[in-house]
Design an enzyme around this catalytic site. Structure first.
Site, short mmCIF file in Angstrom:
data_model
loop_
_atom_site.label_atom_id
_atom_site.label_comp_id
_atom_site.label_asym_id
_atom_site.label_seq_id
_atom_site.Cartn_x
_atom_site.Cartn_y
_atom_site.Cartn_z
N SER A 143 0.85 -1.20 0.00
CA SER A 143 0.00 0.00 0.00
C SER A 143 0.88 1.24 0.00
CB SER A 143 -0.88 0.02 1.25
OG SER A 143 -1.64 1.22 1.30
N TYR A 157 -1.16 -1.66 10.19
CA TYR A 157 -1.34 -1.83 8.74
C TYR A 157 -0.12 -1.29 7.98
CZ TYR A 157 -3.65 -1.60 4.14
OH TYR A 157 -3.98 -1.76 2.81
P1 NAP Z 1 -11.35 -6.59 -0.13
O1 NAP Z 1 -12.27 -6.44 -1.29
O2 NAP Z 1 -11.88 -6.39 1.24
O3 NAP Z 1 -10.61 -7.99 -0.26
C1 NAP Z 1 -9.75 -8.50 0.72
C2 NAP Z 1 -9.48 -9.94 0.36
O4 NAP Z 1 -8.55 -10.49 1.29
C3 NAP Z 1 -10.73 -10.79 0.39
O5 NAP Z 1 -10.74 -11.66 -0.70
C4 NAP Z 1 -10.57 -11.57 1.69
O6 NAP Z 1 -11.18 -12.83 1.56
C5 NAP Z 1 -9.06 -11.72 1.77
N1 NAP Z 1 -8.60 -11.96 3.13
C6 NAP Z 1 -8.60 -11.10 4.18
N2 NAP Z 1 -8.11 -11.70 5.28
C7 NAP Z 1 -7.79 -12.98 4.90
C8 NAP Z 1 -7.26 -14.09 5.58
N3 NAP Z 1 -6.93 -14.03 6.88
N4 NAP Z 1 -7.08 -15.24 4.89
C9 NAP Z 1 -7.40 -15.32 3.59
N5 NAP Z 1 -7.90 -14.30 2.88
C10 NAP Z 1 -8.10 -13.14 3.54
O7 NAP Z 1 -10.15 -5.55 -0.24
P2 NAP Z 1 -9.15 -5.15 -1.43
O8 NAP Z 1 -9.14 -3.68 -1.45
O9 NAP Z 1 -9.42 -5.92 -2.67
O10 NAP Z 1 -7.76 -5.62 -0.76
C11 NAP Z 1 -6.80 -6.38 -1.47
C12 NAP Z 1 -5.42 -5.93 -1.03
O11 NAP Z 1 -5.22 -4.58 -1.44
C13 NAP Z 1 -5.20 -5.94 0.48
O12 NAP Z 1 -3.92 -6.49 0.76
C14 NAP Z 1 -5.24 -4.47 0.87
O13 NAP Z 1 -4.52 -4.22 2.04
C15 NAP Z 1 -4.65 -3.85 -0.37
N6 NAP Z 1 -4.95 -2.44 -0.56
C16 NAP Z 1 -6.24 -2.00 -0.69
C17 NAP Z 1 -6.50 -0.65 -0.87
C18 NAP Z 1 -7.91 -0.10 -0.99
O14 NAP Z 1 -8.11 1.13 -0.93
N7 NAP Z 1 -8.91 -0.94 -1.21
C19 NAP Z 1 -5.43 0.28 -0.95
C20 NAP Z 1 -4.12 -0.20 -0.85
C21 NAP Z 1 -3.89 -1.56 -0.65
P3 NAP Z 1 -12.04 -13.59 2.70
O15 NAP Z 1 -12.73 -12.54 3.52
O16 NAP Z 1 -12.96 -14.44 1.89
O17 NAP Z 1 -11.03 -14.39 3.45
#
Ligand code: NAP
Length: 254
Positions: A143, A157
């Site tokens: 991130s 985080y």
């Molecule tokens: P999201 O839609 O909430 O997806 C998060 C994913 O991670 C889900 O598929 C969830 O699946 C999985 N997950 C969470 N905890 C887990 C665990 N303990 N074991 C296995 N799977 C797990 O969010 P997203 O934005 O796509 O996030 C994806 C990545 O991008 C993350 O690493 C996040 O930190 C990063 N990111 C996001 C943003 C943003 O603004 N959205 C910005 C920068 C970085 P289950 O709940 O089914 O396990």
């Protein structure tokens, strides 16, 4: 054009957001997939969609903080598809948001486990399979938080995501001679369930959008496109780096 024809990829966090978009994109580009997350029903629905579109996806439901999940995902890639070329280690959690003195040790450990220790565990198994394959590409979703921005309330985080930057440098240095690349992908605010939870009111969303030079959040597919680049031979000389795909949130002051 199919950029990932004949490739096998693990994608974690495939039940939602960026991981789900990447699964759709990688499948369209010819990859066979191993999908990982805790929510099995969401993975099964995505796998059915992918197979209806003519590609193949296997499921490994599980918690990425557990070593058994890392082992099972690689075993699935090898036994079902014959090996592993790409790992998009993308699952992550925000954990609690609280100032440092209010942040519980349990939350600190939970966030570090899910966001950083999971990456170490995954990479240990994935690198082994890639050595047998003669090369590969590892991508870790980090991130801008913890890299160029210190958002209040996000100490665990930020620390976990910053740790991925160090991890990829060492993996890249250790396994570059074996044609294995490792990179971190650093999204800006992205319109996923996590991104929407971080900006839950219209005012908060407007504020977060305004932090970006592009004055909006990313669509998950825009981040998936950058993952595809890092996964593909187009990035054959890119390793050990942290790639910002952040809509200018890191450089914007206006
Ligand atoms: P999201 O839609 O909430 O997806 C998060 C994913 O991670 C889900 O598929 C969830 O699946 C999985 N997950 C969470 N905890 C887990 C665990 N303990 N074991 C296995 N799977 C797990 O969010 P997203 O934005 O796509 O996030 C994806 C990545 O991008 C993350 O690493 C996040 O930190 C990063 N990111 C996001 C943003 C943003 O603004 N959205 C910005 C920068 C970085 P289950 O709940 O089914 O396990």
């Amino acid at each position: 054009m199919t950029q990932l024809a004949g490739k096998v990829a693990i994608i974690t966090g495939a039940s939602s957001g960026i991981g789900q978009a990447a699964a759709r994109l990688f499948a369209r580009q010819g990859a066979r997939l191993v999908l990982v997350a805790r929510r099995e029903a969401a993975l099964a629905e995505l796998a059915a969609e992918i197979s209806a579109a003519g590609s193949e996806a296997a499921l490994v439901p599980g918690d990425v903080a557990e070593e058994a999940t890392a082992a099972a995902a690689v075993k699935m890639a090898v036994e079902r598809f014959g090996g592993l070329d790409i790992a998009f280690n993308n699952a992550g959690t925000m954990g609690e948001s609280a100032p440092l003195t209010g942040l519980s040790v349990e939350n600190w450990r939970y966030v570090l486990d899910v966001n950083l220790t999971s990456a170490f565990l995954a990479a240990r198994y994935q690198v082994q399979a890639m050595l047998e394959r003669g090369g590969g590409s590892l991508i870790f979703t980090s991130s801008f938080v913890g890299h160029t921005v210190g958002f209040p309330g996000m100490a665990a985080y930020a620390a976990s995501k910053a740790g991925l930057g160090g991890l990829v440098q060492v993996i890249a240095a250790e396994y570059g001679p074996h044609n294995i690349r490792a990179n971190a992908l650093l999204p800006g605010g992205t319109d996923t369930p996590m991104g929407r939870a971080a900006a839950a009111t219209p005012e908060a969303r407007q504020y977060v959008e305004g932090l970006h030079a592009l004055k909006r959040l990313a669509e998950p597919m825009e981040i998936a496109q950058a993952a595809l680049y890092l996964a593909s031979d187009g990035a054959s000389f890119v390793t050990g780096t942290s790639l910002l795909v952040d809509g200018g949130v890191s450089i914007s002051r206006g």
